[in-house]
Design a protein around this motif. Structure first.
Motif, PDB file in Angstrom:
ATOM      1  N   PHE A 173      -0.730  -3.745   1.558  1.00 38.08           N
ATOM      2  CA  PHE A 173      -2.040  -3.167   1.228  1.00 38.08           C
ATOM      3  C   PHE A 173      -1.928  -1.857   0.448  1.00 38.08           C
ATOM      4  O   PHE A 173      -2.583  -1.676  -0.573  1.00 38.08           O
ATOM      5  CB  PHE A 173      -2.883  -2.957   2.494  1.00 38.08           C
ATOM      6  N   GLU A 174      -1.088  -0.966   0.920  1.00 35.52           N
ATOM      7  CA  GLU A 174      -1.043   0.357   0.266  1.00 35.52           C
ATOM      8  C   GLU A 174      -0.586   0.268  -1.174  1.00 35.52           C
ATOM      9  O   GLU A 174      -1.167   0.869  -2.077  1.00 35.52           O
ATOM     10  CB  GLU A 174      -0.141   1.297   1.059  1.00 35.52           C
ATOM     11  N   LYS A 175       0.477  -0.508  -1.387  1.00 38.67           N
ATOM     12  CA  LYS A 175       0.985  -0.647  -2.761  1.00 38.67           C
ATOM     13  C   LYS A 175      -0.047  -1.337  -3.657  1.00 38.67           C
ATOM     14  O   LYS A 175      -0.293  -0.911  -4.775  1.00 38.67           O
ATOM     15  CB  LYS A 175       2.266  -1.495  -2.752  1.00 38.67           C
ATOM     16  N   ALA A 176      -0.637  -2.399  -3.135  1.00 34.54           N
ATOM     17  CA  ALA A 176      -1.586  -3.170  -3.951  1.00 34.54           C
ATOM     18  C   ALA A 176      -2.853  -2.357  -4.224  1.00 34.54           C
ATOM     19  O   ALA A 176      -3.401  -2.384  -5.324  1.00 34.54           O
ATOM     20  CB  ALA A 176      -1.927  -4.478  -3.252  1.00 34.54           C
ATOM     21  N   GLU A 177      -3.300  -1.592  -3.208  1.00 36.72           N
ATOM     22  CA  GLU A 177      -4.505  -0.779  -3.401  1.00 36.72           C
ATOM     23  C   GLU A 177      -4.278   0.266  -4.502  1.00 36.72           C
ATOM     24  O   GLU A 177      -5.155   0.541  -5.312  1.00 36.72           O
ATOM     25  CB  GLU A 177      -4.881  -0.076  -2.092  1.00 36.72           C
ATOM     26  N   ARG A 178      -3.075   0.804  -4.534  1.00 36.73           N
ATOM     27  CA  ARG A 178      -2.770   1.816  -5.560  1.00 36.73           C
ATOM     28  C   ARG A 178      -2.905   1.211  -6.966  1.00 36.73           C
ATOM     29  O   ARG A 178      -3.371   1.849  -7.896  1.00 36.73           O
ATOM     30  CB  ARG A 178      -1.348   2.334  -5.304  1.00 36.73           C
TER      31      ARG A 178
ATOM     32  N   LEU B  76      -0.082 -10.098  -6.109  1.00 37.10           N
ATOM     33  CA  LEU B  76      -0.077  -8.690  -5.675  1.00 37.10           C
ATOM     34  C   LEU B  76       1.240  -8.386  -4.960  1.00 37.10           C
ATOM     35  O   LEU B  76       1.946  -9.300  -4.521  1.00 37.10           O
ATOM     36  CB  LEU B  76      -1.262  -8.463  -4.735  1.00 37.10           C
ATOM     37  N   PRO B  77       1.572  -7.098  -4.820  1.00 37.11           N
ATOM     38  CA  PRO B  77       2.802  -6.763  -4.074  1.00 37.11           C
ATOM     39  C   PRO B  77       2.726  -7.307  -2.649  1.00 37.11           C
ATOM     40  O   PRO B  77       1.667  -7.245  -2.014  1.00 37.11           O
ATOM     41  CB  PRO B  77       2.807  -5.229  -4.070  1.00 37.11           C
ATOM     42  N   ARG B  78       3.838  -7.841  -2.153  1.00 36.73           N
ATOM     43  CA  ARG B  78       3.872  -8.446  -0.810  1.00 36.73           C
ATOM     44  C   ARG B  78       4.780  -7.637   0.109  1.00 36.73           C
ATOM     45  O   ARG B  78       5.640  -6.892  -0.362  1.00 36.73           O
ATOM     46  CB  ARG B  78       4.395  -9.882  -0.910  1.00 36.73           C
TER      47      ARG B  78
END
Ligand code: SF4
Ligand code: SF4
Length: 378
Positions: A35-40, A23-25
């Motif tokens: 969190f925001e990038k990965a949630e998207r 996931l994006p780190r």
């Protein structure tokens, strides 16, 4: 989203599954998830019909499960399939199996797993699973409804797979399958055994840790000549998704672009034609001539007690052997802190026993160190 369904039930996992290992780190150096990038990414994938989410106790240094808890909380529990895994290498004493399983349910915020796997079975890890009677414990959890389908992920030979299949009536199995490993690591032999046993297959590493999305210039040209508008990754995903008996193809998506491209590909999924299959075989031959270190970036070998960034070392080295850009390689290597470099390896061998690709990591570190020294001297 195209789905093939699961034997004996009306539930249908989507043919494209979301692997939550890459996931994006928040930064290159950290395993902390942005969190925001990965949630998207999860939200876009879910909206496009992806309903299979694959995590593990060890992904993102133990943070992937908690991330999914938060990201999936807004969706009805029965609207998605959650897959999690028991790591043999964290089992040190009786009681660890139960402790980890309970912790996983808590981390994920669920009271059952749709799919649960014994993580990374090899001949060696099988001894640990048997020593701690893991299969009996998990069978018990299945009887209690806390596991809906019990399976395993696998990294060894077809002979070992045969043994694993004889141990119980597994509900599914996850294997590394892509058009390079089809012959190179006998994924074909493993797939055939599972097909013959009627066991649904979950595919991991369909793009070989991203390597088949870039390839070498010759193989890339072969694909581009055949179909200029198709991405290289889409060939690899279609190869895996075209095989009968494949329930879900996991993709460790980490950009919106990837999510959009992959969901579009699987929404209007077309299996490879005979002509495309020939193109793929030709490109695979061209790529195999350049094959270097089969590291998928899974990070199971980490942490190294000396601080060596093992997957990074292999990614840089593979990139160099494919591109032959000496200056770029040296610059990237020397930009890393000294502890992270291959030269810091003290040959303890701790990493190699955990590598599912069976890479002789200490030897490769010596090769990389020698290569760098040569480039520095030239
Ligand atoms: S062999 Fe080298 S890279 Fe592997 S854990 Fe030991 S020091 Fe680290
Ligand atoms: S060296 Fe092996 S264990 Fe380490 S990241 Fe690469 S494939 Fe995974």
């Amino acid at each position: 989203m195209f789905s093939r369904g699961y034997r004996g039930t009306t539930a249908k996992p989507s043919l494209l599954g979301f692997g939550c290992m890459r996931l994006p780190r928040v930064s290159e150096e950290s395993q902390e998830i942005d969190f925001e990038k990965a949630e998207r990414l999860i939200d876009e994938a879910y909206a496009a019909g992806v309903n299979y989410y694959d995590t593990a106790y060890v992904y993102h240094d133990g943070k992937s499960e908690g991330f999914l808890k938060r990201a999936l909380a807004k969706y009805p529990r029965e609207s998605y399939f959650l897959a999690d895994k028991m790591p043999s290498w964290h089992l040190k004493m009786p009681g660890d199996v139960e402790r980890i399983f309970e912790e996983q349910l808590k981390r994920c915020g669920v009271d059952y797993f749709d799919f649960y796997l014994c993580h990374s079975i090899t001949a060696k890890s099988l001894e640990t699973f048997e020593k701690f009677d893991v299969f009996t414990y998990l069978e018990h959890q299945k009887e209690k409804g806390r596991i809906r389908r019990l399976g395993f992920s696998f990294h060894d030979t077809p002979e070992v797979l045969e043994k694993v299949l004889s141990l119980r009536d597994w509900d599914f199995a996850q294997i590394q399958l892509n058009y390079i490993d089809w012959l190179a690591q006998d994924a074909k032999g493993q797939y055939t055994l599972l097909q013959n046993a009627g066991i649904p297959v979950v595919v991991m590493e369909p793009v070989r840790g991203g390597a088949l999305a870039t390839l070498c210039p010759e193989a890339a040209a072969c694909f581009k000549q055949a179909e200029p508008d198709r991405s290289l990754a889409s060939w690899a995903l279609r190869f895996a998704g075209s095989l009968p008996g494949v329930m879900t193809v996991l993709s460790g998506m980490n950009t919106l672009e990837q999510v959009r491209e992959n969901t579009a590909l699987f929404t209007a999924f077309t299996p490879l034609s005979d002509e495309e299959q020939k193109t793929l075989e030709k490109a695979a031959e061209l790529y195999k001539a350049h094959l270097t270190i089969p590291c998928t970036g899974c990070r199971y070998c980490m942490d190294c007690p000396s601080g060596v960034e093992i997957p990074k070392m292999f990614a840089l080295y593979n990139d160099y052997t494919l591109s032959q850009r000496e200056g770029v390689y040296l610059k990237a290597y020397e930009a890393l802190p000294e502890t992270q470099r291959a030269a810091s390896c003290v040959q303890c061998g701790r990493c190699a026993e955990r590598c599912p690709q069976h890479i002789q990591i200490p030897e490769k570190m010596q090769e990389i160190k020698a290569c760098i020294e040569k480039l520095q001297a030239d």
